[in-house]
Design an enzyme around this catalytic site. Structure first.
Site, short mmCIF file in Angstrom:
data_model
loop_
_atom_site.label_atom_id
_atom_site.label_comp_id
_atom_site.label_asym_id
_atom_site.label_seq_id
_atom_site.Cartn_x
_atom_site.Cartn_y
_atom_site.Cartn_z
N TYR A 84 59.41 32.41 53.32
CA TYR A 84 57.99 32.07 53.19
C TYR A 84 57.65 30.89 54.07
O TYR A 84 56.62 30.87 54.73
CB TYR A 84 57.66 31.74 51.72
CG TYR A 84 56.17 31.62 51.52
CD1 TYR A 84 55.41 32.72 51.15
CD2 TYR A 84 55.52 30.40 51.74
CE1 TYR A 84 54.04 32.63 51.00
CE2 TYR A 84 54.15 30.30 51.59
CZ TYR A 84 53.41 31.40 51.23
OH TYR A 84 52.05 31.31 51.09
N PHE A 136 31.78 37.27 73.34
CA PHE A 136 32.57 38.39 72.84
C PHE A 136 32.15 38.60 71.38
O PHE A 136 31.84 37.66 70.68
CB PHE A 136 34.09 38.17 72.97
CG PHE A 136 34.82 39.39 72.50
CD1 PHE A 136 34.78 40.56 73.24
CD2 PHE A 136 35.46 39.43 71.27
CE1 PHE A 136 35.37 41.73 72.77
CE2 PHE A 136 36.06 40.60 70.80
CZ PHE A 136 36.02 41.75 71.56
N THR A 137 32.19 39.86 70.95
CA THR A 137 31.60 40.25 69.66
C THR A 137 32.11 39.39 68.49
O THR A 137 31.31 38.73 67.81
CB THR A 137 31.92 41.73 69.38
OG1 THR A 137 33.33 41.94 69.51
CG2 THR A 137 31.20 42.63 70.37
N ASP A 227 39.51 30.95 75.15
CA ASP A 227 39.95 32.24 74.63
C ASP A 227 40.94 32.79 75.67
O ASP A 227 40.55 33.32 76.71
CB ASP A 227 38.76 33.19 74.46
CG ASP A 227 39.19 34.54 73.88
OD1 ASP A 227 40.40 34.85 73.91
OD2 ASP A 227 38.30 35.29 73.43
N LYS A 270 46.81 41.71 73.09
CA LYS A 270 46.52 42.09 74.49
C LYS A 270 47.67 41.61 75.38
O LYS A 270 48.74 42.21 75.40
CB LYS A 270 45.18 41.50 74.92
CG LYS A 270 43.97 42.24 74.36
CD LYS A 270 43.63 41.86 72.96
CE LYS A 270 42.26 42.30 72.53
NZ LYS A 270 42.01 42.01 71.11
N ARG A 394 30.23 49.53 75.27
CA ARG A 394 30.02 48.09 75.40
C ARG A 394 28.62 47.90 75.98
O ARG A 394 28.44 47.60 77.14
CB ARG A 394 31.06 47.43 76.30
CG ARG A 394 32.48 47.50 75.77
CD ARG A 394 32.88 46.39 74.82
NE ARG A 394 32.50 46.58 73.45
CZ ARG A 394 33.15 46.00 72.42
NH1 ARG A 394 34.20 45.26 72.62
NH2 ARG A 394 32.73 46.16 71.18
N PHE A 461 28.84 48.20 65.93
CA PHE A 461 29.43 49.24 66.79
C PHE A 461 30.67 49.86 66.18
O PHE A 461 30.99 51.01 66.46
CB PHE A 461 29.76 48.65 68.17
CG PHE A 461 30.70 47.48 68.11
CD1 PHE A 461 30.21 46.20 67.88
CD2 PHE A 461 32.07 47.64 68.25
CE1 PHE A 461 31.07 45.12 67.78
CE2 PHE A 461 32.94 46.57 68.16
CZ PHE A 461 32.43 45.30 67.92
N1 F0G Z 1 38.66 37.61 72.27
C1 F0G Z 1 38.64 38.62 73.15
C2 F0G Z 1 38.32 38.32 74.58
C3 F0G Z 1 38.90 39.91 72.73
O1 F0G Z 1 38.87 40.90 73.62
C4 F0G Z 1 39.20 40.15 71.36
C5 F0G Z 1 39.45 41.50 70.89
C6 F0G Z 1 39.21 39.07 70.49
C7 F0G Z 1 38.96 37.80 70.98
C8 F0G Z 1 39.48 39.25 69.02
O2 F0G Z 1 40.82 39.48 68.79
O3 F0G Z 1 40.88 41.82 67.90
O4 F0G Z 1 42.86 40.29 67.69
O5 F0G Z 1 40.82 39.89 66.33
N2 F0G Z 1 39.17 42.52 71.56
C9 F0G Z 1 39.47 43.89 71.22
C10 F0G Z 1 38.96 44.79 72.31
C11 F0G Z 1 39.05 44.30 69.86
O6 F0G Z 1 39.04 46.01 72.13
O7 F0G Z 1 38.50 44.31 73.34
P1 F0G Z 1 41.37 40.43 67.62
#
Ligand code: F0G
Length: 470
Positions: A84, A136-137, A227, A270, A394, A461
């Site tokens: 843990y 970013f979303t 990021d 990624k 997108r 989305f």
């Molecule tokens: N920042 C970027 C630039 C991203 O592309 C993503 C995720 C995140 C943060 C969030 O990270 O998914 O591990 O919580 N992008 C994915 C995509 C979902 O398909 O581009 P996460």
């Protein structure tokens, strides 16, 4: 300066991007008929996020968590220390982040948005602003949920899919200065800088820009957080395009770039070649203290942050593999291979070709469809129908609504993303994808567009449902 390793191909003056690995294990793919795909797409509300992966042939939905791990990473999974507290795998991860990204204090999180949540709630006071090089979303949503207003300060070129600027991810320093002047630096929570800007088409930020953003922010007493999700790919573009960096290794470029920020976070799904994981890392002792307090509430103890020990071990190994020159060249090389096939057929897309994906320009693909008919969503649906290839919208659906007015955000970029997983598909798969895009392009005039028939409140989305317009 250490010499860059070269491939056999490069030593002979050829610039092949061929992969520096061979395949040891395979996973069968399912093939479907057009009839089956029509039924599957209707069942999924014309949203590729709602398809079952069994119904997909080549899955280009995302490069997130879809990488093939190496034999070494799988071996690392067997070294999981599932204690843990104080797992040895945490210390391996901490060391890998410190060595490759250069930040002092590391907090594991279950994935990128876990880190975004922690950073947003500890550094944003309600009513503040967060400038960033395009949104970013999940990043913007966590900033907004913490009470901030996001301000896009990316250069104008980023919003033009045909502009050939080599660093379309750059921050416009005048826009950033204007925000400091307008609201006052004390109202700016931090600068949210992203490497290879996802929503702009995987476009990089130059080293000179990162340096200048850091200097300008410091002048105003404002921190810069990075990021770093696809920062390794950004490093390749700097090596290729920015004067003075051709002889630097990817690892050196990554370290220098991160040095122009006060901390950063990553979705390790990624660049870092794992199926799950992330981290948040900062240099400031007091902020680290606060983050360590917060992580136990939302993710888990600060030495596992929502991950199993084995996940952290695979991530530590993946980080080291991700900066290998031949790996990065092959990864981006494959994306370019697909892009260049499509370019030769005059398929409209975002140029220059980005690091992780080809972004088809749905506005020019379907000039007869208004943005409210969801052209990029339509294109994703048509591609799936044609060949079982799964892509992602997108555009207007991803952009969501303005929290103040409730109206759709209407982004200039209306794109369909063909995202290439790392170390997963072959050149022949890329040929199949290109031929399918061409077939859909040739039939473009028959596309009718979609309407949204169900809309979730957050990140719509992912789960929205659509129906064909008459
Ligand atoms: N920042 C970027 C630039 C991203 O592309 C993503 C995720 C995140 C943060 C969030 O990270 O998914 O591990 O919580 N992008 C994915 C995509 C979902 O398909 O581009 P996460």
């Amino acid at each position: 300066m250490s010499e860059r390793p070269t491939t056999a191909g490069q030593q002979h003056g050829r610039r092949s991007w061929a992969e520096p690995w061979k395949i040891k294990m395979v996973e069968p793919l399912s093939m479907t008929t057009r009839e089956q795909r029509e039924a599957a797409l209707e069942g999924a509300g014309y949203n590729t996020f709602l398809l079952r992966s069994e119904d997909v042939y080549i899955d280009l939905l995302t490069d997130s968590g879809t990488s093939a791990m190496s034999d070494r990473q799988w071996a690392g999974m067997m070294l999981g220390d599932e204690s843990y507290a104080g797992s040895r795998n945490f210390y391996a991860l901490e060391r890998a982040v410190q060595d490759h990204y250069g930040y002092l204090h590391v907090i594991p999180t279950h994935q990128g948005r876990g880190a975004e949540h922690l950073l947003s709630r500890t550094t944003i006071k309600p009513g503040q602003f967060v400038p960033g090089n395009m949104y970013f979303t999940t990043t913007r949503l966590h900033q907004e949920l913490a009470g901030a207003t996001f301000v896009d300060v990316i250069i104008d070129e980023a919003h033009d899919p045909t502009d050939m600027h080599p660093f379309k991810g750059n921050v416009d320093l005048d826009k950033l200065q204007a925000l400091f002047d307008r609201v006052g630096p004390e109202k700016v929570a931090y600068v949210s800088l992203a490497g290879t800007v996802n929503m702009a088409g995987g476009q990089p930020v130059s080293m000179a820009n990162a340096r200048a953003v850091y200097a300008l922010a410091r002048e105003h007493g404002v921190k810069v957080y990075l990021d770093a999700t696809r920062m390794v790919e950004n490093a390749l573009f700097i090596q290729e395009r920015e004067e003075g960096y051709a002889d630097h290794t990817i690892a050196q470029i990554l370290r220098e770039f991160c040095g122009y920020t006060d901390g950063g976070w990553i979705s390790a799904k990624k660049d870092s070649l794992v199926n799950i994981g992330g981290w948040l890392a900062v240099n400031d002792d007091a902020l680290f203290e606060e983050l360590r307090n917060q992580v136990v509430i939302f993710e888990g103890l600060h030495t596992y942050g929502g991950l199993a020990g084995r996940d952290m071990q695979a991530m530590a190994i993946g980080i080291a593999e991700s900066v290998q020159e031949d790996h990065v060249r092959a990864r981006v090389g494959q994306v370019r291979y697909l892009g260049e096939l499509l370019e030769a057929w005059d398929v409209p897309m975002v140029l220059p070709i980005g690091g992780h994906a080809i972004f088809l320009d749905a506005r020019r693909f379907y000039p007869h469809l208004p943005q409210d008919a969801f052209p990029a969503q339509t294109l994703a649906a048509e591609l799936y129908l044609d060949s079982g290839i799964r892509s992602m919208e997108r555009g207007i659906a991803s952009a969501g609504r303005d929290p103040k007015t409730g109206d759709h955000n209407r982004p200039k970029l209306e794109l369909t993303r063909l995202t290439i997983p790392r170390r997963v598909y072959t050149q022949a798969h890329m040929d199949v994808v290109a031929e399918s895009v061409k077939a859909v392009f040739d039939a473009r005039e028959s596309a009718r567009g979609l309407e949204m028939v169900y809309e979730p409140k957050y990140l719509r989305f992912f789960q929205a449902r659509f129906a064909p317009l008459a």
